[in-house]
Design an enzyme around this catalytic site. Structure first.
Site, mmCIF file in Angstrom:
data_model
loop_
_atom_site.group_PDB
_atom_site.id
_atom_site.type_symbol
_atom_site.label_atom_id
_atom_site.label_comp_id
_atom_site.label_asym_id
_atom_site.label_seq_id
_atom_site.Cartn_x
_atom_site.Cartn_y
_atom_site.Cartn_z
ATOM 1 N N LYS A 290 8.334 -85.189 38.164
ATOM 2 C CA LYS A 290 8.078 -83.807 38.557
ATOM 3 C C LYS A 290 8.403 -83.679 40.038
ATOM 4 C CE LYS A 290 6.201 -80.685 36.725
ATOM 5 N NZ LYS A 290 6.918 -79.626 35.982
ATOM 6 N N HIS B 126 8.201 -79.885 26.355
ATOM 7 C CA HIS B 126 7.439 -79.653 27.578
ATOM 8 C C HIS B 126 5.963 -79.974 27.362
ATOM 9 C CE1 HIS B 126 4.948 -76.645 29.889
ATOM 10 N NE2 HIS B 126 5.657 -77.146 30.876
#
Lengths: 436, 436
Positions: free
Chosen positions: B206, B334
Site C-alpha cells: 500500500k 480488494h
C-alpha cells in the site's frame, strides 16, 4: 448428492410447415430430452437441440457428468470450455472442439445455397452442452431442496412471463388448422387466431420469406388491425441487404417495437442501426458472450435476444442480463421449436432476469405434442405463470417420451435441414443471405 | 422459510496504525456483523462496513427484509436499487438515496484536505446494503440445505484461494510487534515476517505514503530480496499525478505484476495505461458496474479488483467475473480491514469465480481480534482453504461479538476518518489526490 446417470433421449415432434429465410420446417422438429438422475433417485430434466450432433456430445460428456455433484456446475463449464482431456473424461473431439462461435454469429452465411442448413450440428458446442446439463442439474437441485429453479437463480422478479405470438408464413398442410399463410391478410388472420386462443399482447412475425416490401405490408396490416397498443416485431433472419433494411426500416417508422436481424453480421447491423428509426434486436450477430464487445463498440444492436439453450444455461442468461444493463442494451428472448420442459426453463430464467422486459418468443403453440405430464403448459393473456416447482415444476410423461423417441427413429431425420425441405416444393429454391 | 429477524451489530476491532494516501488507521476499525435469522432458527451471517451509516441503513431496510424468503434476493436488490417506497418497506431516505457511485469512483477527491474521509458513510448505498444481506441469506440457505455458499454460486473451481501479503507503511505502536515501517528496508522486513508467518507468494504494498520514488525504491528492494518469482504490486491510492505515475511506472518496468490506482479517475488511468509497461489495476476508478463501459472504452485498466462488499454481493461478483472475461479484463480482489466472516465470504466467492486468477488482497493478519468461533481462519502457504460449510462454514462467537460491540460503544467512533487520525501526529497533514 452425486449424478448416477445422464440420459439424453432424442425425440421428434410433429411440426407444421413453417417458413423462414432458412427454408421450410420439416414435418418433425428434433429435440433432446435430458435427464440427470442422482444417486438418491431425483430426476432433473432438461431439453435442448435435437438430432445426432447433440447425441454424440452427450455420449462424450457422460464421463465428465456421472459421479459429479450436481452443484458443481461452473467447474463442469470450465472443463467443457477448456476441452477437458483428463483421462476418463469427455472426449475432446465430440465434446469440445465444436466452435462455440457459429458461423451465423460471425455474420457469415452458415448455409450455402447448395448445402444443408444444419442448425443443431453447427451450434451444439460445449457451451450449449453445458447449458443443457445445467438446466437438468438445477432441476434436480430444486427437486431435492423443494425450491423452484428461479429461486436458485436469485429469485423471481416476476411471476408471470409475457410471451409474444410467434407469427409465421407457412405452407398449407391438410388438417393442421392454419392453412396457407403467404400473404399479409393471412398473417393478420393467423394473428387473430393466436390472440383469441392465447391472449397475446405482442406479435412477432418471422420474415425473410416474402419480398421485403410485402413483409412490411404485413406489419402495416397488423398495425392497422391491432392498433398501436400491440407491439410488433419483424425478423427477416438476415435475408436483407443493408440498403433494403434501411429502406424498409424507414417505411416502418413508428410501427415496430424492434426490427430483428434484418441483415447479417455486426457491421451490417451497425450500418442499419445508424439510420433505422426503431431499435435493432439480434439473435444472429450476437449469440455468444464473445460477440458482445464488438457489437457494443459498433452500436450494432439495442436489444439482445437471449436463449439459455444457446448462451450456455440459466446462470449465463442471468449474467447476460447484467451485462446488457451495464451497457445499456435491452433483453428479449429467442425461441426454437420446443416442448414444455424448455418452456418451463425459459419461464424460470425469465423470472430471474430483471432486465428481460420484452415479451419472450416461443414456438410452443406450434407444437401439438409434448413430453410433460398433465398436458401442455397454459399460455393465458399472453403469459405463462412460473411453475410452482419444485425445480422446473414439470414432470416427464414417460409414455410420451417413448412415443416421441420412436417417432425420432422412424422419421429418419438426424439434423435440421430447412433448405432440403424447401426444395421438396421448390427444387431451385435458395436462401437469401443479406442479398434481398 | 422466512426471515424472522435481521440483526446488524456494530463492532470495533483493534487496528494497527497503518498508513495510506488517505492518512492513518485509527486504533479501531469499524465493522458490522449481520445476522439473518429464519423462522426455523437458522442464523445466516454476514460482515460489512461499519459505523453509523450502515446502522441507519440496516434499520431502514428491516421491513423489506423481515418476512422475506431468503431465496428472494434479486427482488430485494431490485427494490433497494429502485428506492422502494412501498408502504411498510424501507425508508428511501436511509436505504436508497445514497449514491451507489461514490465520488472516488468518478475520480473526484472524495475527501478535502479539510474534511473527514468517511468511507463507510459515502459508500454504503443500496448496493452495499444488498450485498451484506445477500451474504447472510446465502449463508442461511447453505446452512439450511447443508451446502457450501460456493456451491450455491455455481460450485468451486478451486479449493484453495491464494492471497497476497498486504504490506503497509505504518507508525510505531508499543507492543504491536511490527514497529515503525517508513523505509524501504522496513517494508522488506515486514514482508519477510509476513512470508515467514503465512507463506505468502505474492506481495502488495500500500503506497501513497512516502515520496513516490521512495515507494518505487521499496518495490525494487522487495524485488531484490524475494526475486522475480514473487509477484509484486503497488497501490498509491490515486495520490500520484499522471506525470509521476508514468515516470514511476517506467522505472518499475519488469518489477510489478500490476500497478493499482496510481492516479485518480478513468481519464487519468487511461493516460497512464497508455505508457505503463505493466497492467494497471483499479479499485478506485471502477467500483460499480456503471463505471465499466467508460473504463473499457478508454482502456483505463487491465484488471478490476472486485469486492463483494462493494459490488453488491456474491452473485454480483460472479457476474463481474463474467463481464471481465468477456471484455478481456483480469480480476483480482480488494480488501478493507475485516474479520473472519468476511474472509470466509471472500474465499467462497473467489472459489466460484473462474476469472479470479490473481492472489486476493486481505487485511486479515492485521486484525488480532475476531468474531468467529474457534479462532481465526488459517492462512497457510499464502492461501486459505474454502471452509467446508455448510454455508460460509464459520459460526459466531457471541461472547466475542459482545466484547467487540462494547468496544464499539466505548471507542466512540462512528465513521472512519483517516485524515483526522493522521493529524493527531501531523497537524498540518493533508492527503495527496493526484498531485504527488
Amino acid at each position: 448428492m452425486r449424478i448416477a446417470e445422464l440420459r439424453a433421449t432424442p425425440i421428434a415432434v410433429k411440426d407444421p410447415p413453417l417458413r423462414s429465410a432458412f427454408g421450410l420446417h420439416a414435418p418433425f422438429a428434433l429435440r433432446t430430452i435430458v435427464e440427470v438422475v442422482t444417486d438418491d433417485g431425483v430426476v432433473g430434466l432438461g431439453e435442448t437441440y435435437g438430432g445426432d450432433a447433440p447425441q454424440r456430445a452427450f455420449e462424450a460428456v457422460r464421463p465428465l457428468v456421472v459421479g459429479r455433484d450436481p452443484y458443481e456446475l461452473t467447474p463442469l463449464r470450465v472443463a467443457l470450455e477448456a476441452g477437458d482431456r483428463t483421462p476418463g473424461r469427455a472426449d475432446r473431439g465430440a465434446a469440445a472442439t465444436r466452435s462455440s462461435t457459429p458461423a451465423r454469429a460471425r455474420g457469415l452465411p452458415e448455409r450455402g445455397s447448395e448445402g444443408a442448413w444444419a442448425w443443431e450440428a453447427r451450434t451444439f458446442g460445449p457451451t450449449q452442452l453445458f447449458g443443457a446439463v445445467e438446466v437438468a442439474c438445477l432441476d434436480a437441485i430444486g427437486k431435492s431442496t423443494g425450491r423452484r429453479v428461479c429461486d436458485l437463480l436469485g429469485g423471481a422478479v416476476r411471476e408471470r412471463i409475457d410471451f409474444a405470438a410467434y407469427l409465421f408464413f407457412k405452407q398449407p398442410r391438410e388438417g393442421d388448422g392454419w392453412g396457407e399463410v403467404l400473404t399479409p391478410e393471412a398473417v393478420v388472420a393467423e394473428a387473430r387466431t393466436m390472440r383469441d386462443r392465447y391472449g397475446y399482447r405482442s406479435l412477432k412475425l418471422k420474415g425473410g420469406v416474402l419480398e421485403p416490401d410485402r413483409e412490411a405490408d404485413a406489419i402495416l396490416c397488423l398495425r392497422e388491425e391491432f392498433g398501436p397498443d400491440v407491439p410488433l416485431r419483424l425478423d427477416p433472419n438476415a435475408a436483407w441487404s443493408v440498403e433494403t433494411a434501411q429502406r424498409i426500416a424507414a417505411r416502418l417508422a413508428g410501427a415496430l417495437e424492434y426490427l430483428e436481424d434484418p441483415v447479417p453480421g455486426i457491421d451490417g447491423m451497425s450500418a442499419v442501426a445508424a439510420t433505422a428509426p426503431m431499435p435493432l434486436a439480434t439473435n444472429m450477430c450476437v449469440t455468444a458472450f464473445a460477440h458482445l464487445p464488438e457489437a457494443i463498440a459498433k452500436r450494432a444492436v439495442a436489444i439482445v435476444l437471449t436463449d439459455h439453450h444457446m448462451w450456455g444455461g440459466m446462470r449465463a442468461t442471468v449474467e447476460l442480463g447484467r451485462i446488457c444493463r451495464v451497457f445499456g442494451l435491452g433483453v428479449s428472448m429467442h425461441s426454437n421449436s420446443h416442448l414444455g420442459i424448455s418452456l418451463a426453463a425459459m419461464t424460470h430464467v425469465a423470472a430471474a432476469v430483471p432486465e428481460l422486459t420484452y415479451a419472450c418468443d416461443t414456438h410452443y403453440p406450434w407444437q401439438v405434442e409434448d413430453v410433460i405430464a398433465g398436458g401442455k403448459l397454459a399460455i393465458r393473456d399472453g403469459a405463462v405463470e412460473v411453475p410452482c416447482g419444485p425445480g422446473l415444476g414439470v414432470e416427464l410423461d414417460r409414455d410420451a417420451l417413448g412415443t416421441l423417441h420412436e417417432q425420432y427413429l422412424r422419421a429418419g431425420l438426424v439434423v435440421r435441414d430447412d433448405v432440403a425441405e424447401m426444395r421438396k416444393i421448390e427444387p431451385d429454391w435458395r436462401p437469401h443471405v443479406g442479398d434481398w
